[in-house]
Design a protein around this motif. Structure first.
Motif, PDB file in Angstrom:
ATOM      1  N   GLY A  97       0.867  -1.176   0.102  1.00 24.70           N
ATOM      2  CA  GLY A  97       0.056   0.101   0.032  1.00 24.70           C
ATOM      3  C   GLY A  97       0.959   1.063  -0.005  1.00 24.70           C
ATOM      4  O   GLY A  97       0.367   2.096  -0.783  1.00 24.70           O
TER       5      GLY A  97
ATOM      6  N   SER B 159       1.232   3.701  -3.494  1.00 28.26           N
ATOM      7  CA  SER B 159       0.571   4.844  -3.075  1.00 28.26           C
ATOM      8  C   SER B 159       0.728   6.126  -4.106  1.00 28.26           C
ATOM      9  O   SER B 159       1.794   6.314  -4.545  1.00 28.26           O
ATOM     10  CB  SER B 159       0.896   5.693  -1.738  1.00 28.26           C
ATOM     11  N   THR B 160      -0.190   6.574  -4.554  1.00 21.20           N
ATOM     12  CA  THR B 160      -0.096   7.433  -5.644  1.00 21.20           C
ATOM     13  C   THR B 160       0.418   8.754  -5.410  1.00 21.20           C
ATOM     14  O   THR B 160       0.847   9.640  -6.120  1.00 21.20           O
ATOM     15  CB  THR B 160      -1.771   7.917  -6.179  1.00 21.20           C
TER      16      THR B 160
ATOM     17  N   ARG C 260      -2.967   5.604   1.729  1.00 14.86           N
ATOM     18  CA  ARG C 260      -3.827   5.364   0.308  1.00 14.86           C
ATOM     19  C   ARG C 260      -4.198   3.831   0.463  1.00 14.86           C
ATOM     20  O   ARG C 260      -5.143   3.483   1.264  1.00 14.86           O
ATOM     21  CB  ARG C 260      -2.824   5.447  -0.776  1.00 14.86           C
ATOM     22  N   GLY C 261      -3.348   2.816   0.154  1.00  9.93           N
ATOM     23  CA  GLY C 261      -3.886   1.600   0.175  1.00  9.93           C
ATOM     24  C   GLY C 261      -3.023   0.483   1.336  1.00  9.93           C
ATOM     25  O   GLY C 261      -3.492  -0.604   1.373  1.00  9.93           O
TER      26      GLY C 261
ATOM     27  N   GLU D 118      -7.654   0.719  -1.021  1.00  8.07           N
ATOM     28  CA  GLU D 118      -7.461   1.942  -1.672  1.00  8.07           C
ATOM     29  C   GLU D 118      -8.879   2.478  -2.073  1.00  8.07           C
ATOM     30  O   GLU D 118      -9.245   3.763  -1.982  1.00  8.07           O
ATOM     31  CB  GLU D 118      -6.987   1.487  -3.145  1.00  8.07           C
TER      32      GLU D 118
ATOM     33  N   LYS E  47     -10.637   3.825   1.269  1.00  7.33           N
ATOM     34  CA  LYS E  47      -9.858   5.138   1.881  1.00  7.33           C
ATOM     35  C   LYS E  47     -10.489   6.504   0.668  1.00  7.33           C
ATOM     36  O   LYS E  47     -10.514   7.401   1.138  1.00  7.33           O
ATOM     37  CB  LYS E  47      -8.434   4.983   1.785  1.00  7.33           C
TER      38      LYS E  47
ATOM     39  N   GLN F 286      -9.115   5.778  -7.533  1.00  8.41           N
ATOM     40  CA  GLN F 286      -7.873   5.277  -7.660  1.00  8.41           C
ATOM     41  C   GLN F 286      -7.370   5.397  -9.076  1.00  8.41           C
ATOM     42  O   GLN F 286      -6.104   5.558  -9.225  1.00  8.41           O
ATOM     43  CB  GLN F 286      -7.760   3.869  -6.963  1.00  8.41           C
TER      44      GLN F 286
ATOM     45  N   HIS G 131      -7.018  -4.813 -10.351  1.00  8.91           N
ATOM     46  CA  HIS G 131      -7.462  -3.320 -10.766  1.00  8.91           C
ATOM     47  C   HIS G 131      -7.771  -3.491 -12.325  1.00  8.91           C
ATOM     48  O   HIS G 131      -8.349  -2.547 -12.736  1.00  8.91           O
ATOM     49  CB  HIS G 131      -6.203  -2.491 -10.802  1.00  8.91           C
TER      50      HIS G 131
END
Lengths: 96, 638
Positions: B441, B445-446, B453-454, B494, B497, B548, B603
């Motif tokens: 996560g 994370s972006t 995030r995740g 993700e 959140k 996401q 995803h």
């Protein structure tokens, strides 16, 4: 009966303001509440109530009392005895 | 305006260059609901490829969700989104305080700042009126005095502020905006973005806009039951009421992982921990203080060396305790207070300081590099001197102010080997070697690392299989060290959140930490009573998935981030945990890659590149995202 405050217990969460505005308007706007809480940078509090406070008639207890998480807002009688708080057993870390 | 309930209904756009403003209805952006969702959508639409975080074209976007300003407990968070100054991709932070509520009561769900003023300015938004005030007199002040001065100048003690300190003015790449004196918008240099626009502060006061509720009686009934049966019974809430995360995660005798000495180690001795337990900080506590609308009062006001500061949590203890090996609560709190007043991100400041000390102790740099300072772990004096130097960009501080990625490029000499970089940002976290979902996560994370995030907090609770099956439809996540099923847990987190941030709920009182708090079903129920709409838990999770994908696409558009940017830093794979309950644990590249494959598959992304596929974007309704990527010649299977 009236609303009383224990400043030592207040954490300035503002839930009393939100609850109060909901009682009056069925919507939320703290600025139009009958109660106002303001904490400064050193933790000093100003708490005021307005004459528009009707002790939440038609509610089981004043909503500011109901939603106060620390028992800082209380309903007291003329002799100053506490009638209702949400929590009688306070978490000691609510205040120093 | 047809969004009559929950939302304030308007988005305010402020062009700082010509001081023009315009309004759009929030409804136009409603698929992303609010908060971080609409913020990120606006960011993706507004910023063209090639823009840098400190360019006037970058946008600083503030957002509050539809639960903000109601009695839903802890739903007072402000999302702040921008192009990241360090990674060049998603910049995103989130703070409590009072700002989000005042902003909605002023009539705005979101405020978007673009451009740059020609001189130091602060903005005061007072319902429909937007004031541009000269800030030359307060330029150079700390965040606390700036807050005080704005309140004094506007003669209103109740207004709420976002301010920057000298770090933001000096464009330190990890400068943070500070909300209401003590709430930091971390990660990505939000303070530098504000400083680059010459904005010293943003103040807001809302007196006119009621946040209406579509079904008041049903809402109150549901809320009262939620408070009574769930919120006030939550173990996490009870712990956080005793001193926030500081009280929850720093306990002696557990031998659990900590980020120690530039993340070289994850074991911190019980002797060290005993010196910085919560009660040691309580010696400096003036009183507890809540964010607005939150019954948890996890924050506090502290007095330290003549300064009154707020809000120390476990992050600051990791930052200025274990990661630099300081075992004095006074020194940790002082470093935290300095960062708040200068407007610095404590995580990234710690990463830069710890990296510098590590370089010094390993002989890569010497006093000739550090303006004569001797750097060593465990020395509070050295840490505070470096913090001051970073904020003012003085000497060696000017190198560290660039962040570890650039600093290690400037220093060279193999110093990059001592860093923990992911997408150019530093990872400053505990338990990344042992807890595999947590690590996945953070690394995917972006925002470029970070546990918001995740990274699933619930992995630490070793939930039994029947619970994880019931909650997430995942069969077993009970062993933190296992890679099995962890990708699915991260994907779920993700999405979840995303919902929490779109609503404006605080992560600390969510399923991130406590499985009972704010389930997607609870959120849908409360949201529907407030807004009168008909969201389902599944629908909200799909909106989280779309968010996401949107952020992943933004990173792809601006920086080309893909699979190679989702690989752990070398140290986490090569240096195992030395002692404690997770002794010997580390990340393994082959198993990591298998987990990553699974993560991309879940995803619906391309496994080779790690990019969202066009097909997936279209299925989520992100047609314009797919088009913008195609227009910029970003196509699958390059």
């Amino acid at each position: 009966m009236k609303i009383s405050f224990d400043k030592n217990r207040c954490t300035a969460c503002g839930l009393c303001e939100l609850a109060c505005s909901f009682h009056h308007f069925k919507s939320f706007l703290p600025d139009k509440a009958s109660i106002s809480v303001c904490m400064d940078r050193k933790g000093r509090l100003e708490i005021t109530t307005l004459p528009t406070c009707d002790l939440c008639k038609n509610e089981e207890m004043p909503m500011c009392v109901e939603f106060c998480p620390t028992g800082a807002v209380k309903l007291i009688n003329k002799s100053g005895e506490g009638l209702k708080t949400l929590r009688n057993q306070l978490d000691k870390w609510a205040v120093k | 305006m047809s969004l009559k309930h929950g939302w304030a209904g308007k988005i305010l756009f402020v062009n700082l260059s010509d001081r023009s403003t315009r309004i759009e209805p929030t409804e136009k952006y409603i698929p992303f609901i609010g908060g971080r969702g609409i913020n990120q959508w606006l960011l993706f639409e507004l910023i063209e490829k090639g823009v840098h975080g400190l360019d006037p074209e970058n946008a600083l976007i503030l957002g509050a969700g539809p639960m903000v300003g109601t009695l839903v407990p802890s739903a007072g968070r402000l999302s702040v989104d921008y192009l990241n100054v360090i990674t060049g991709g998603v910049g995103s932070g989130n703070c409590g305080g009072r700002f989000a509520v005042e902003m909605k009561n002023a009539g705005y769900d979101h405020i978007v700042f673009t451009g740059k003023t020609d001189r130091p300015t602060y903005i005061f938004i007072q319902d429909d009126t937007i004031h541009f005030r000269d800030a030359s007199g307060i330029w150079g002040l700390g965040t606390w005095d700036t807050d005080e001065q704005i309140k004094s100048e506007e003669k209103d003690r109740r207004l709420s502020t976002l301010t920057i300190g000298v770090a933001g003015e000096n464009l330190v790449k990890f400068a943070s905006i500070i909300g209401d004196r003590g709430r930091a918008v971390g990660y990505g240099g939000s303070g530098a973005v504000m400083g680059s626009k010459n904005i010293k502060g943003i103040a807001v006061r809302g007196k006119n806009t009621f946040i209406k509720v579509a079904r008041p009686s049903e809402f109150m009934n549901r809320l009262r039951a939620f408070n009574k049966e769930i919120f006030n019974k939550s173990g996490a809430v009870k712990i956080h009421r005793k001193g926030g995360t500081l009280g929850a995660y720093v306990l002696p005798g557990q031998n659990r992982p900590h980020g120690v000495r530039n993340m070289n180690e994850e074991f911190w001795s019980n002797d060290a921990i005993n010196n910085v337990t919560r009660d040691k900080f309580d010696e400096f506590l003036v009183r507890r203080h809540s964010c607005f609308g939150c019954p948890v009062y996890c924050s506090g006001i502290y007095e330290i060396k003549g300064m009154v500061c707020e809000g120390i949590q476990a992050n600051s203890l990791r930052a200025f305790g274990s990661n630099v090996d300081i075992t004095s609560a006074e020194d940790v709190l002082y470093a935290h207070a300095l960062c708040n007043n200068y407007g610095l991100d404590t995580d990234q400041t710690s990463a830069a300081v710890a990296w510098a000390i590590d370089c010094f102790e390993k002989g890569i740099i010497d006093k000739g590099d550090t303006d004569g300072l001797e750097l060593k772990f465990g020395d509070g004096n050295c840490v505070t001197k470096l913090i001051k130097k970073i904020a003012s960009r003085d000497g060696f501080g000017n190198v560290l102010a660039m962040g570890v990625h650039e600093a290690s490029e400037i220093v060279g000499r193999g110093s990059r080997e001592l860093a923990l970089l992911v997408k150019k940002n530093s990872a400053m976290e505990a338990a990344m070697r042992s807890h595999k979902a947590w690590a996945l996560g953070i690394i995917t994370s972006t925002k470029g690392t970070g546990h918001l995030r995740g990274a699933p907090g619930l992995e630490f609770q070793k939930l039994p299989p029947e619970t994880s099956k019931k909650l997430f439809n995942i069969k077993d996540i009970s062993d933190p060290t296992s890679y099995e099923n962890k990708a699915a847990l991260v994907v779920w987190q993700e999405k979840y959140k995303g919902i929490v941030d779109m609503m404006g709920i605080c992560a600390l009182t969510s399923m991130w930490m406590d499985q009972t708090l704010f389930t997607p079903e609870d959120i849908a129920g409360l949201l529907n009573d407030i807004t009168g709409k008909q969201y389902s838990a599944e629908g909200l999770l799909e909106a989280g998935e779309a968010l996401q994908n949107l952020e992943r696409s933004l990173n792809l558009l601006h920086q080309g981030f893909g699979r190679s940017d989702d690989i752990p830093p070398r140290k986490l794979m090569e240096i195992p945990v030395g002692k404690g309950i997770y002794e010997g644990e580390r990340l393994h590249l082959d198993r990591w890659n298998q987990m990553l494959d699974e993560y991309y598959e879940l995803h619906g992304w391309d496994k080779t590149t790690g990019w969202p596929t066009r097909q997936r974007l279209l299925a989520l309704g992100l047609d314009s995202v797919a088009e913008k990527l195609a227009k910029n010649n970003i196509v699958e299977n390059p």
